[in-house]
Write an enzyme that holds these catalytic residues in place. Structure first.
Site, mmCIF file in Angstrom:
data_model
loop_
_atom_site.group_PDB
_atom_site.id
_atom_site.type_symbol
_atom_site.label_atom_id
_atom_site.label_comp_id
_atom_site.label_asym_id
_atom_site.label_seq_id
_atom_site.Cartn_x
_atom_site.Cartn_y
_atom_site.Cartn_z
ATOM 1 N N GLY A 36 0.794 -1.222 0.000
ATOM 2 C CA GLY A 36 0.000 0.000 0.000
ATOM 3 C C GLY A 36 0.823 1.265 0.000
ATOM 4 O O GLY A 36 0.289 2.359 -0.176
ATOM 5 N N CYS A 245 -27.151 -9.412 -16.632
ATOM 6 C CA CYS A 245 -26.582 -9.028 -17.932
ATOM 7 C C CYS A 245 -27.565 -9.388 -19.037
ATOM 8 O O CYS A 245 -28.092 -10.500 -19.102
ATOM 9 C CB CYS A 245 -25.253 -9.756 -18.137
ATOM 10 S SG CYS A 245 -24.572 -9.573 -19.798
ATOM 11 N N CYS A 248 -25.675 -12.363 -21.248
ATOM 12 C CA CYS A 248 -25.350 -13.699 -20.740
ATOM 13 C C CYS A 248 -26.156 -14.060 -19.501
ATOM 14 O O CYS A 248 -26.016 -15.157 -18.975
ATOM 15 C CB CYS A 248 -23.856 -13.818 -20.469
ATOM 16 S SG CYS A 248 -23.328 -12.963 -18.969
ATOM 17 N N CYS A 270 -22.463 -7.159 -19.277
ATOM 18 C CA CYS A 270 -21.214 -7.364 -18.535
ATOM 19 C C CYS A 270 -20.162 -6.380 -19.008
ATOM 20 O O CYS A 270 -19.949 -6.203 -20.209
ATOM 21 C CB CYS A 270 -20.665 -8.767 -18.807
ATOM 22 S SG CYS A 270 -21.463 -10.066 -17.889
ATOM 23 N N CYS A 276 -18.307 -12.554 -20.186
ATOM 24 C CA CYS A 276 -19.592 -12.608 -20.868
ATOM 25 C C CYS A 276 -19.543 -13.608 -22.027
ATOM 26 O O CYS A 276 -20.426 -14.444 -22.192
ATOM 27 C CB CYS A 276 -19.944 -11.207 -21.387
ATOM 28 S SG CYS A 276 -21.691 -10.987 -21.753
#
Lengths: 295, 234, 295
Positions: A36, A245, A248, A270, A276
């Site tokens: 970080g 979606c 899909c 997606c 997808c």
């Protein structure tokens, strides 16, 4: 890395010269050692404008080897100009194989998304980062923000979230949502949707972040805790979508809104194109899917 | 009972640096003590240093030479040499003071002004204000004034706020600087009665009273300040 | 004790109001009733503090103790070193020489300039307050009043939005700012309101020591009176120790128990506030007191 494939006499392997790669690798190692923490590095001019992923490209160029398989996505899609260009760039300067399949890739360079498919050990996710400093808009002085990181002086970050709730009734930050890494450094996860934040936590893959213009590299090593900042009474929540979606039928994935015409027609699909396509290939169908829409 | 206050060989002068450093002697070799349950009165013509003595005992004026011993929380303390915060503690717990003039604070009500010494000693504000109200009523301060800041009050009204402020606590020593100068006869009588009650409670009082009749009524002992006038030769 | 001859010396010893001995011989210290006074220790102890700006003197050889619950006014004209002294003892300005010791909440005495910066910052936002003359220096002008007050709470780990907001609202009430202004930015506040907001922001963590630099400077007289009254009340209610720098002797008289008079960087007189004002001893103090305009 001394590989010098034939036909590339004008370029060193992966474009960058070896001392530069070594310098960047050192920065990456330091970043991994201090999860970080933003490590400064001597960012190079790259053959693309700032904002197009110069940081990510330098990180990728420094870690890629001839045996790697590279995937590049831009907002989840493998087929945008940016993604296609970077993929082509490494195919040319490193002659590595490329893919659009998440599972096949050893290195995935990304702009603003984390693939839906869970990443595994041995995979590296390289983020393109525009502004690495999460405190930047709260405290413009870099001297002060560095001190705040050093002293773990992060009250200001919650001031921003407080303001969000006071103004909007909820935490309105939806992307570049600040996280705390391994209980120490507050980090900007790059402008990924907050939907992706939970995927960063305890990920098996190595996550590297490169900011070219800002000359910073930071990292989240595998199996590292990544916690999204929040309040007890306003806990962190991921974006929710009302419908699956349209292509899909996937639920629990991040969707993009696609405008279909100028009469208000729209669909939600997606954002991760690979995910997808794989689902559709496996026979999943959404509300607006027809045989013709594939590919 | 132990003597609560001893003033011993105290001298005081002012050095006026803005007037070429001229030194103005005020009093010399002041010595007296006061006893619990008695009211001692400083007497003498005006300008003789009565008020200065009172102010030294309260810590308001510095002391050049000598000791002012006060029995404070069971021990003797020399006020002439005490640190500022010790003087503050003495004022909070041991020496009360009714000054001639009220130093009004903007926006603070008369009740709160009078209740403040009690609140400082830890009494809850409500009880303290109730006690202040009782004293106001006794001193015939019109009730419509109680909630107002005393800055705009008349001299007599301000003085009654001051008296209430001084008498509200049970300080063992109470200093009175012309507490009745602006009061009418009826209210003077109230103050005389209140002084009597303090004496009965064992409080040692030290005061300045211009009014001879009042002085007669309250004084157990007269301390003639002319005896402490600076020697011309010095 | 000051005699006439002392005043000619260029650097007279400061006049300690009532007597020269710190421990009067006559005090039979452990009498039965006075633990409060006998056992208390100073909260802050500065000794021999000097600050030089090159060859110029900011303040020189200042020693001062601040006791719990007392208000100490530092007075003097512009350039007398009072603000330099304030900054030196509040760790905002490193003194050239001298030490500043502070008694922490756990009773430990610590040298402030040997403390790590993280710990010092923590101390400054929990146990201390600093009220600037210009509220814009002590406030975040672009975040709401509520967040301004709540920041210290969040910086010290408060993570419950509802509680933070309730505490902020309560403090706004205590400094006489209407609660419905909680989401307004201080930019929209008057000077007096801003100053009151700054005070609330400082007091919300229940500090023991507050530094104030001309807190009423630049305010209208009527606004000043209201602020002074408010400060008086808060200081008494909370038992705060306060070091207030002011050039206004009326402010010092109203607020402070004890006074420190400075000239040319040196302390020239200290003592009980009413003693210094009613019986000033140093030539400069006499000049200062005689210069007060009577309304």
């Amino acid at each position: 890395m001394t590989v010098q494939p034939t036909g590339l006499a004008d370029y060193n392997f992966a474009y960058l010269d070896e001392p530069t790669k070594r310098m960047i690798r050192r920065a990456i190692l330091k970043a991994i050692a201090i999860p970080g923490y933003q490590v400064p590095f001597a960012s190079r001019e790259m053959p693309m404008p700032y904002g197009w992923g110069t940081g990510g490209v330098q990180v990728t160029a420094s870690i890629i080897g001839p045996d790697d398989t590279l995937k590049v996505i831009d907002q989840g899609a493998d087929d945008t100009t940016n993604a296609v260009s970077i993929r082509a760039f490494f195919a040319k300067v490193a002659e590595v194989s490329t893919t659009t399949s998440t599972a096949e890739a050893t290195i995935i360079q990304t702009r603003h998304r984390i693939p839906e498919e869970t990443l595994g050990e041995g995979q590296v996710l390289v983020y393109q980062v525009p502004i690495p400093e999460p405190l930047r808009f709260l405290e413009p002085r870099e001297t002060e923000t560095r001190k705040m990181h050093a002293l773990e002086d992060y009250g200001l970050m919650h001031v921003k979230l407080y303001e969000d709730i006071a103004r909007n009734g909820h935490i309105a930050t939806t992307y570049a949502y600040p996280v705390k890494v391994e209980g120490r450094y507050v980090m900007d996860p790059s402008p990924t949707p907050k939907f992706d934040n939970p995927k960063m936590d305890q990920s098996e893959a190595l996550q590297l972040f490169g900011a070219g213009r800002e000359k910073r590299i930071y990292a989240v090593p595998p199996y590292t805790s990544v916690v999204s900042l929040d309040f007890e009474d306003y806990p962190f929540e991921v974006n929710r979508f009302d419908e699956p979606c349209a292509l899909c039928g996937a639920e629990g994935v991040y969707l993009d809104e696609v405008v279909l015409d100028d009469r208000g027609g729209r669909m939600f699909v997606c954002s991760d194109t690979d995910h997808c396509e794989k689902r559709r290939a496996a026979g999943h169908r959404g509300a607006m899917a027809s045989e013709g829409t594939l590919a | 009972m132990a003597v609560p206050l001893i003033v011993s060989d105290v001298s005081k002068s002012f050095t006026m640096h803005l007037r070429g450093g001229v030194r103005i002697p005020v009093v010399e070799a002041v010595h007296f003590s006061i006893e619990a349950g008695q009211c001692a009165v400083l007497s003498g013509p005006s300008g003789v240093g009565k008020s200065s003595i009172l102010k030294m005992v309260y810590g308001n004026y510095a002391v050049d030479v000598g000791q002012i011993l006060i029995r404070h929380n069971g021990a003797l303390l020399d006020l002439a040499r005490a640190e500022a915060r010790q003087v503050m503690a003495v004022r909070r717990d041991t020496i009360g003071y009714v000054s001639q003039f009220l130093r009004a604070v903007p926006r603070v009500s008369a009740l709160d002004v009078a209740a403040e010494p009690l609140v400082q000693r830890g009494t809850d504000p409500e009880t303290a204000c109730r006690r202040a109200a009782e004293l106001f009523a006794r001193l015939n301060l019109p009730e419509k004034l109680w909630e107002l800041p005393p800055a705009t009050f008349s001299g007599g009204e301000q003085q009654r706020v001051n008296i209430a402020r001084g008498f509200i606590t049970d300080h063992p020593v109470l200093l009175l600087d012309e507490p009745t100068a602006s009061l009418d006869a009826a209210n003077r009588a109230v103050v005389v009665a209140m002084i009597g009650e303090k004496k009965a409670d064992g409080v040692a009082l030290l005061g300045i009273f211009h009014d001879a009749e009042l002085r007669e009524a309250v004084a157990d002992r007269i301390i003639d300040v002319t005896g402490f006038a600076p020697q011309k030769a010095a | 004790m000051m005699t006439q001859g002392d005043s000619v010396s260029p650097h007279p010893e400061p006049i300690e109001g009532r007597g020269e001995t710190a421990n009067p011989p006559l005090r039979q210290a452990q009498g039965d009733g006075l633990p409060a006074l006998a056992e208390e220790k100073p909260l802050l102890s500065a000794s021999g503090v000097s600050k030089f700006y090159g060859s110029r003197i900011g303040c020189e050889d200042v020693s001062i103790d601040i006791w719990p619950g007392e208000v100490v006014a530092v007075v003097g004209e512009s350039g007398s070193g009072k603000t330099t002294l304030l900054n030196c003892i509040s760790t905002r300005l490193m003194p050239t020489t001298g030490t500043v010791a502070y008694r922490m909440r756990d009773g430990q005495i610590r040298d402030l300039y040997r403390m790590g910066e993280a710990e010092r910052r923590f101390l400054m936002r929990t146990d201390w307050g600093f009220v600037h003359q210009n509220p814009a220096d002590g406030l975040r002008m672009t975040v709401s009043a509520g967040a301004n007050v709540g920041e210290r709470l969040m910086a010290t780990g408060a993570r419950h939005y509802g509680n933070i907001r309730a505490t902020a609202g309560d403090w706004l009430g205590r400094v006489e700012i209407a609660e419905d202004r909680i989401d307004d930015q201080p930019r929209a506040f008057s000077g007096g309101m801003r100053q009151r907001l700054q005070i609330a922001r400082n007091l919300v963590t229940g500090p023991r020591l507050v530094f104030m630099d001309e807190p009423t400077g630049g305010l209208d007289v009527s606004v000043q009176a209201r602020l002074l009254d408010l400060l008086r009340g808060l200081v008494t209610d909370l038992g705060l120790a306060v070091v207030v720098v002011t050039h206004d002797l009326a402010v010092a008289r109203l607020l402070s128990h004890r006074m420190v008079v400075m000239k040319d960087g040196r302390v020239i007189e200290t003592g009980l506030t009413d003693r210094v004002l009613d019986d000033p001893r140093a030539p400069y103090t006499q000049l200062l007191v005689s210069s007060i305009l009577q309304a």
